[in-house]
Design a protein around this motif. Structure first.
Motif, PDB file in Angstrom:
ATOM      1  N   SER A  22    -122.851  30.561 -12.994  1.00 19.70           N
ATOM      2  CA  SER A  22    -123.976  29.845 -13.603  1.00 19.70           C
ATOM      3  C   SER A  22    -123.606  29.258 -14.962  1.00 19.70           C
ATOM      4  CB  SER A  22    -125.195  30.774 -13.738  1.00 19.70           C
ATOM      5  OG  SER A  22    -124.868  31.939 -14.439  1.00 19.70           O
ATOM      6  N   GLU A  82    -120.969  27.094 -15.524  1.00 15.80           N
ATOM      7  CA  GLU A  82    -120.620  25.686 -15.333  1.00 15.80           C
ATOM      8  C   GLU A  82    -121.873  24.814 -15.223  1.00 15.80           C
ATOM      9  OE1 GLU A  82    -117.505  25.210 -12.406  1.00 15.80           O
ATOM     10  OE2 GLU A  82    -118.166  23.162 -12.053  1.00 15.80           O
ATOM     11  N   PRO A  83    -122.839  25.165 -14.370  1.00 20.76           N
ATOM     12  CA  PRO A  83    -124.029  24.297 -14.296  1.00 20.76           C
ATOM     13  C   PRO A  83    -124.808  24.212 -15.601  1.00 20.76           C
ATOM     14  CG  PRO A  83    -124.198  26.128 -12.725  1.00 20.76           C
ATOM     15  CD  PRO A  83    -122.833  26.169 -13.304  1.00 20.76           C
ATOM     16  N   ILE A  84    -124.861  25.311 -16.362  1.00 18.56           N
ATOM     17  CA  ILE A  84    -125.680  25.193 -17.574  1.00 18.56           C
ATOM     18  C   ILE A  84    -124.999  24.295 -18.598  1.00 18.56           C
ATOM     19  CG2 ILE A  84    -124.875  27.232 -18.874  1.00 18.56           C
ATOM     20  CD1 ILE A  84    -128.042  27.526 -19.374  1.00 18.56           C
ATOM     21  N   LEU A  85    -123.668  24.268 -18.563  1.00 21.50           N
ATOM     22  CA  LEU A  85    -122.960  23.409 -19.509  1.00 21.50           C
ATOM     23  C   LEU A  85    -123.033  21.938 -19.107  1.00 21.50           C
ATOM     24  CD1 LEU A  85    -119.820  25.592 -20.280  1.00 21.50           C
ATOM     25  CD2 LEU A  85    -121.811  25.218 -21.728  1.00 21.50           C
ATOM     26  N   MET A  86    -123.510  21.670 -17.897  1.00 16.68           N
ATOM     27  CA  MET A  86    -123.707  20.289 -17.451  1.00 16.68           C
ATOM     28  C   MET A  86    -124.957  19.690 -18.072  1.00 16.68           C
ATOM     29  SD  MET A  86    -121.616  19.137 -15.069  1.00 16.68           S
ATOM     30  CE  MET A  86    -120.670  19.583 -13.644  1.00 16.68           C
ATOM     31  N   ASN A  87    -125.773  20.506 -18.664  1.00 17.87           N
ATOM     32  CA  ASN A  87    -126.984  20.009 -19.315  1.00 17.87           C
ATOM     33  C   ASN A  87    -126.632  19.451 -20.685  1.00 17.87           C
ATOM     34  OD1 ASN A  87    -129.097  20.778 -17.417  1.00 17.87           O
ATOM     35  ND2 ASN A  87    -128.474  22.864 -17.873  1.00 17.87           N
ATOM     36  N   PRO A  88    -127.458  18.563 -21.206  1.00 20.60           N
ATOM     37  CA  PRO A  88    -127.182  18.057 -22.554  1.00 20.60           C
ATOM     38  C   PRO A  88    -127.572  19.101 -23.593  1.00 20.60           C
ATOM     39  CG  PRO A  88    -129.157  17.049 -21.689  1.00 20.60           C
ATOM     40  CD  PRO A  88    -128.629  17.915 -20.609  1.00 20.60           C
ATOM     41  N   ILE A  89    -126.891  20.234 -23.542  1.00 18.54           N
ATOM     42  CA  ILE A  89    -127.218  21.328 -24.453  1.00 18.54           C
ATOM     43  C   ILE A  89    -125.986  21.549 -25.299  1.00 18.54           C
ATOM     44  CG2 ILE A  89    -126.468  23.019 -22.719  1.00 18.54           C
ATOM     45  CD1 ILE A  89    -128.393  25.001 -23.848  1.00 18.54           C
ATOM     46  N   SER A  90    -126.176  21.696 -26.612  1.00 17.38           N
ATOM     47  CA  SER A  90    -124.994  21.923 -27.435  1.00 17.38           C
ATOM     48  C   SER A  90    -124.548  23.364 -27.223  1.00 17.38           C
ATOM     49  CB  SER A  90    -125.305  21.640 -28.900  1.00 17.38           C
ATOM     50  OG  SER A  90    -126.103  22.665 -29.405  1.00 17.38           O
ATOM     51  N   GLY A 109    -124.227  29.120  -9.289  1.00 11.30           N
ATOM     52  CA  GLY A 109    -124.775  30.440  -9.596  1.00 11.30           C
ATOM     53  C   GLY A 109    -126.185  30.364 -10.129  1.00 11.30           C
ATOM     54  N   TYR A 144    -133.962  25.105 -16.686  1.00  8.52           N
ATOM     55  CA  TYR A 144    -133.222  23.863 -16.917  1.00  8.52           C
ATOM     56  C   TYR A 144    -134.150  22.765 -17.412  1.00  8.52           C
ATOM     57  CZ  TYR A 144    -128.689  25.353 -15.156  1.00  8.52           C
ATOM     58  OH  TYR A 144    -127.475  25.959 -15.012  1.00  8.52           O
TER      59      TYR A 144
END
Lengths: 406, 250
Positions: free
Chosen positions: A228, A230-238, B84, B98
């Motif tokens: 999880s 990798e997907p969260i880092l795909m967001n425009p989140i610093s 995940g 998200y």
């Protein structure tokens, strides 16, 4: 979806602070739902205080009763009727030791024993009498605590004998003894127990780091293992907002553990009915506040450092291994000061855990604590916290860390 | 629209992506077709600025991914092979997280979530914790999560991998629906039938390079093959490799 619509999306992007709170909230909810772990950690935390205080109370009352008891174990009583007579006059209860007392003393299961040889009375007349004192001072068992009364009794017997002989020869005893030393021991049993007060900050500080270990590792190492990260880092989140959010959640969790432990101590001290502890320890609101100030920066700094160590691990297990070594170092701290016989040196304030142990123990003993005692450890902890957050943020830019090292 | 020009990425001595150029237009479905290890996932990771672009450029709706990674992430929704979920959160909470991170206001995100619940048939699972979800159920949540901000560009990395028939059908319908809404849709796959059934445009990628691009008909014509499978094998250059491998083992 048209371009203006996209602009709207861009404009609504949350502020860094909002992101931090969103992440922290999610992580706290996520980990609080791990009911089994939470219940275990919280129950243990609150039970820790009462358990330690009961142990400490038992230890103190045991020491006090030993000191009051005036009991002496003597082997070969029949060989020294004069000495037995003296001991009885001094209100000592003379007792026969067990047959295998030497082994028992060595094992820490028997009080010290005075051994009288067969020819004691005969040699006494010639002024060559010998006695043996059996004890073991390498362990904190009962023999080391009962040695002193025996020594004193034998010395007193010796002195009485000498004066009697001088008087029989018409000499004043004062000729031989120009100085008389009287023992006035101010160190009561409870004062000696005060030397053990560091255990209270120790379990609190260690507990709040150890209890948060699983969460600290799960936050990054676990997230990667679950797939999880990798997907969260795909967001425009610093990445720094993400890490600070996680660090915030971890700090809240760890501080809750510390406060619960402290609450356990407080409840036990107030309602526990431990008379022997009461003479050693009674805490005011100011002392509790000082304790909380010391933990407030310690818990976040140490747990976030542990999170950084966990991030280096390829998976949860490896992260756990690194974190475990870290925990051991924290647990060992008080013993470094004990073995090194270091007493409240200023440099200790610069070493996390040592600093907190020192300052809180001073607080508990009712000794003076000044501004620097609070400021130096807090500054060190803030530096560690920031350093660990920066380190994790950097690691999260590393492709090898995100996807797991090949 | 996605414009990829001369994209390269080196991992040690291996050139995972070696000069890839293609365009995925808006309002169309573009398939990234290639054998395992062809460089599809690496290309998609660079699209999401999850790894640094080695060289070359990627533009998503005109935004340069290399220069403005965060702006590029704003406009696209990417589903990579890492899917995940948080097992102690419900499906809805996973998706909502998200939405919150992206600042989608809650009334809008709840409406979007409800739409996905209907499209992907998630009524039974949406309020359950995701622990113990089947692969198909996890995939549905991961897709809704990646698209909750209604991105103009949607990139899905092998989305039908390991899914049952019903889930695959639902997913295909979703992909068509996204196209009908005018979004740029790109997905990677190594299954020809799927690509043939869905895509307006196909990019065949092999050994880090684009070996052909065009509509199904154009690719058939280019390769002189009768069906897409043969065309794929020929265009991806797999055929030439097979005998040489046999020779090696002989």
């Amino acid at each position: 979806m048209n371009t203006t619509n996209q602009k709207n999306v861009a404009n609504r992007l949350p502020s860094r602070l909002q992101t931090i709170f969103t992440v922290a909230r999610k992580e706290l909810i996520d980990h609080i739902r791990d009911k089994r772990t939470i219940i275990m950690v919280f129950l243990l935390s609150i039970a820790l205080g009462p358990l330690i205080l009961m142990g400490l109370g038992f230890f103190i009352s045991n020491m006090e009763s030993k000191a009051e008891r005036r009991e002496i174990f003597v082997q070969g009583q029949e060989h020294a009727p004069e000495l037995m007579n003296f001991l009885q006059r001094q209100d000592f209860r003379v007792m026969t030791p067990k047959a295998d007392f030497r082994a028992l003393v060595e094992a820490g299961k028997h009080d010290a024993v005075l051994v009288i040889p067969k020819d004691f009375s005969q040699k006494l007349l010639q002024g060559e009498a010998k006695l043996e004192l059996v004890y073991d001072d390498t362990r904190q068992g009962s023999s080391s605590m009962t040695v002193r009364p025996i020594r004193n009794a034998v010395r007193a017997f010796n002195a009485e004998l000498a004066s009697q002989r001088l008087i029989a020869r018409g000499v004043a005893p004062g000729v031989l003894q120009s100085i008389e030393l009287t023992d006035t021991n101010l160190g009561s049993a409870s004062a000696r127990a005060a030397g053990l007060l560091w255990i209270i900050p120790w379990v609190t500080l260690f507990g709040c780091v150890a209890g948060a270990m699983a969460m600290a590792i799960d936050l990054v190492a676990g997230e990667r293992e679950r797939g999880s990260l990798e997907p969260i880092l795909m967001n425009p989140i610093s990445r720094d907002a993400l890490v600070v959010g996680k660090a915030l959640a971890l700090s809240v969790y760890s501080l809750s553990i510390a406060l619960l432990t402290l609450l356990g101590f407080a409840l036990m001290l107030k309602y526990g009915n431990l008379p022997s502890i009461g003479t050693v320890l009674s805490l005011s609101a100011a002392q509790y506040a000082g304790f909380i100030i010391m933990v407030a920066t310690f818990a976040p700094a140490m747990t976030v450092l542990m999170m950084a160590l966990g991030t280096y691990g390829r998976n949860f297990k490896e992260g756990q291994t690194y974190a475990n070594y870290f925990l051991q170092v924290i647990a060992m701290m008080p013993f470094i000061t004990l073995i090194g016989d270091i007493k409240d040196a200023t440099w200790q304030l610069f070493v996390p855990m040592m600093a907190q142990l020192m300052v809180v123990t001073r607080l508990l003993r009712g000794e003076s604590v000044d501004f620097m005692h609070y400021a130096i450890p807090a500054a060190i902890n803030v530096a560690i916290f920031v350093g660990a957050v920066v380190l994790i943020t950097r690691l999260l830019r590393n492709e090898k860390i995100i996807f797991g090292r090949a | 629209m996605i414009e990829v020009k001369e994209l390269r990425k080196q991992f040690g001595a291996v050139a995972a992506v070696d000069g890839v150029t293609f365009t995925a237009p808006s309002g169309a479905i573009t398939g990234l077709l290639g054998p395992n290890g062809a460089g599809k996932t690496t290309t998609i990771r660079m699209l999401g600025s999850l790894i640094d672009i080695g060289s070359g450029t990627i533009k998503i709706d005109g935004v340069d991914v290399g220069r403005e990674p965060e702006n590029a992430r704003l406009v696209c929704g990417i589903l990579t092979d890492a899917r995940g979920l948080y097992p102690r959160l419900t499906a809805r909470e996973n998706i909502r997280y998200y939405a919150q991170i992206r600042g989608v206001d809650s009334s809008r995100s709840e409406a979007t979530i409800n739409r996905f619940v209907e499209w992907l048939d998630m009524k039974e699972i949406i309020n359950r914790r995701t622990e113990g979800f089947s692969q198909g159920e996890r995939m549905k949540v991961a897709i809704a999560r990646a698209l909750v901000h209604e991105p103009s560009t949607v990139v899905l990395d092998e989305p039908t991998n390991g899914l049952d028939v019903m889930t695959t059908r639902a997913l295909r319908q979703l992909i068509k629906r996204l196209r009908a809404e005018g979004r740029t849709v790109m997905f990677s796959s190594h299954i020809m039938q799927e690509v043939a059934a869905l895509c307006d445009e196909i990019v065949i990628i092999a050994r880090g390079k684009v070996s052909a691009q065009g509509t199904t008909d154009a690719l058939l014509a280019q390769s002189g093959a009768e069906n897409l499978e043969d065309a794929f094998v020929r265009l991806a250059g797999i055929e030439e490799e097979a005998p040489s491998a046999e020779e090696t083992f002989a």
